[in-house]
Design a protein around this motif. Structure first.
Motif, mmCIF file in Angstrom:
data_model
loop_
_atom_site.group_PDB
_atom_site.id
_atom_site.type_symbol
_atom_site.label_atom_id
_atom_site.label_comp_id
_atom_site.label_asym_id
_atom_site.label_seq_id
_atom_site.Cartn_x
_atom_site.Cartn_y
_atom_site.Cartn_z
ATOM 1 N N ALA A 189 43.779 17.990 49.553
ATOM 2 C CA ALA A 189 42.974 18.834 48.670
ATOM 3 C C ALA A 189 43.830 19.496 47.600
ATOM 4 N N ALA A 190 45.075 19.830 47.953
ATOM 5 C CA ALA A 190 45.967 20.478 46.987
ATOM 6 C C ALA A 190 46.347 19.547 45.840
ATOM 7 N N LEU A 191 46.192 18.241 46.043
ATOM 8 C CA LEU A 191 46.531 17.267 45.005
ATOM 9 C C LEU A 191 45.335 16.832 44.167
ATOM 10 N N THR A 192 44.160 16.817 44.779
ATOM 11 C CA THR A 192 42.989 16.224 44.127
ATOM 12 C C THR A 192 42.641 16.965 42.835
ATOM 13 N N ASN A 193 42.473 16.177 41.776
ATOM 14 C CA ASN A 193 42.117 16.681 40.443
ATOM 15 C C ASN A 193 43.189 17.586 39.838
ATOM 16 N N GLN A 194 44.427 17.394 40.285
ATOM 17 C CA GLN A 194 45.544 18.152 39.738
ATOM 18 C C GLN A 194 46.391 17.248 38.837
ATOM 19 N N LYS A 195 47.083 17.863 37.903
ATOM 20 C CA LYS A 195 48.012 17.120 37.073
ATOM 21 C C LYS A 195 49.169 16.626 37.926
ATOM 22 N N ALA A 196 49.448 15.341 37.845
ATOM 23 C CA ALA A 196 50.531 14.765 38.634
ATOM 24 C C ALA A 196 51.864 15.315 38.154
ATOM 25 N N GLY A 197 52.629 15.875 39.076
ATOM 26 C CA GLY A 197 53.916 16.432 38.705
ATOM 27 C C GLY A 197 54.448 17.358 39.769
ATOM 28 N N GLY A 213 47.435 10.730 34.029
ATOM 29 C CA GLY A 213 48.285 11.818 34.472
ATOM 30 C C GLY A 213 47.657 12.756 35.475
ATOM 31 N N GLN A 214 46.427 12.457 35.945
ATOM 32 C CA GLN A 214 45.745 13.291 36.925
ATOM 33 C C GLN A 214 45.653 12.560 38.258
#
Length: 328
Positions: free
Chosen positions: A277-285, A253-254
């Protein structure tokens, strides 16, 4: 069409030397763009150098597990190559989204990278265009600019780069190989190959006088789901209003990593490090996807008719990221 002379060299060195000897020359391979421009007298080369006899039509494996694509590989052949279909799906889909089957059978890798803008005013020799005639003005600014750029523009030009293939190659970190008339070779990262218009929109690439593209190299495919989505006015044979090339690697989910490149937005294939960068290591959603879209359009500027591209690319990016997450 104005008269011109013609030659067909059989070696890369001879082709590069021919171009250096006659700066008002143009290379021609498939001719899918150049011939149209010559008929309209947008391009008026005094000499054509036919490169179809050069030994540049192979797709080869590289020692590091990537691919080396010859400059004369036809778009249809590249899209059908088993290695592209298996490991570089974003490139295969981008190629198949371009033009028509007939044109893809003629268009080449190098020619696709070097195709000129489809801005209406560039094609209309009765209208001012800084790209066609430096210093004459940009008719698209204040004119009908629905298909034109919202990122990377200048007061001198708001054109877009038309290639689908180049957007996919940008997200894959492709490199362009060249040979000069003196035999010197160099490798140019695609991210550094194109120029933004700034005050010199007539200068579109960082190729030097007399250089010929010989190949494009792709590194080994990165991990993640590969997607190419193109939004256009017609289901086929139309240039992108916006397009998204994405390679998204997720686990539990990451989003572990994301590569994002865009077409239809800028004078060159547009890579957005801030959106990645805004997506990296963020919870997908949805929150992360919206944040990436907001980062992408920071600094975007519509010119009236093309204002819709800004929210459109944000929605398209969110849809692509959702698809990538579901396909992981």
């Amino acid at each position: 069409m104005k008269t011109f002379t013609y030659e067909r060299p059989t070696t890369v060195a001879a082709a590069a030397q021919a171009l250096a000897a006659k700066p008002d020359s143009k290379f021609i391979a498939g001719g899918t763009n150049l011939l149209d421009l010559m008929k309209l007298e947008v391009e008026t080369p005094a000499h054509l150098i036919d490169v179809n006899k050069l030994p540049l039509d192979a797709v080869e494996d590289t020692p590091d597990g990537g691919l080396r694509i010859g400059a004369l590989v036809r778009n249809s052949d590249l899209a059908a190559d088993p290695r592209v279909r298996k490991s570089y799906g974003v490139l295969g889909r981008a190629l198949l989204a371009g033009a028509s089957g007939q044109l893809r059978n003629k268009a080449t890798t190098a020619g696709n990278l070097l195709q000129r803008t489809r801005c209406y005013y560039f094609y209309d020799v009765t209208q001012p265009c800084n790209k066609r005639e430096p210093g004459s003005g940009c008719s698209a600014i204040g004119g009908f600019n629905r298909v034109l750029a919202v990122l990377g523009t200048s007061d001198h030009c708001i054109t877009t780069h038309p290639s689908d293939m180049a957007v996919a190659m940008q997200v894959l970190d492709a490199k362009v190989e060249t040979t000069a008339a003196d035999g010197a070779t160099r490798t140019i990262p695609l991210a550094e190959f194109y120029r933004l218009p700034e005050a010199t929109p007539q200068l579109e690439t960082n190729l030097k006088t007399g250089e010929i593209i010989t190949a494009v190299t792709l590194p080994p495919p990165p991990p993640g789901v590969q997607i190419y989505r193109k939004v256009r006015d017609r289901a086929s044979y139309a240039f992108a209003l916006v397009s998204v090339a994405a390679i998204v690697d997720t686990a539990d989910g990451q989003v572990r990593s994301a590569r994002l490149a865009f077409g239809g937005l800028a004078p060159k294939p547009w890579r957005s490090a801030s959106a990645e960068a805004a997506l990296t290591n963020q919870k997908a959603g949805a929150p992360a996807f919206a944040g990436a879209g907001e980062a992408l359009v920071q600094g975007a500027k519509g010119s009236g008719h093309n204002d819709f591209k800004i929210p459109l690319v944000q929605r398209t990016l969110s849809a692509v990221l959702t698809q990538a997450t579901l396909n992981a």
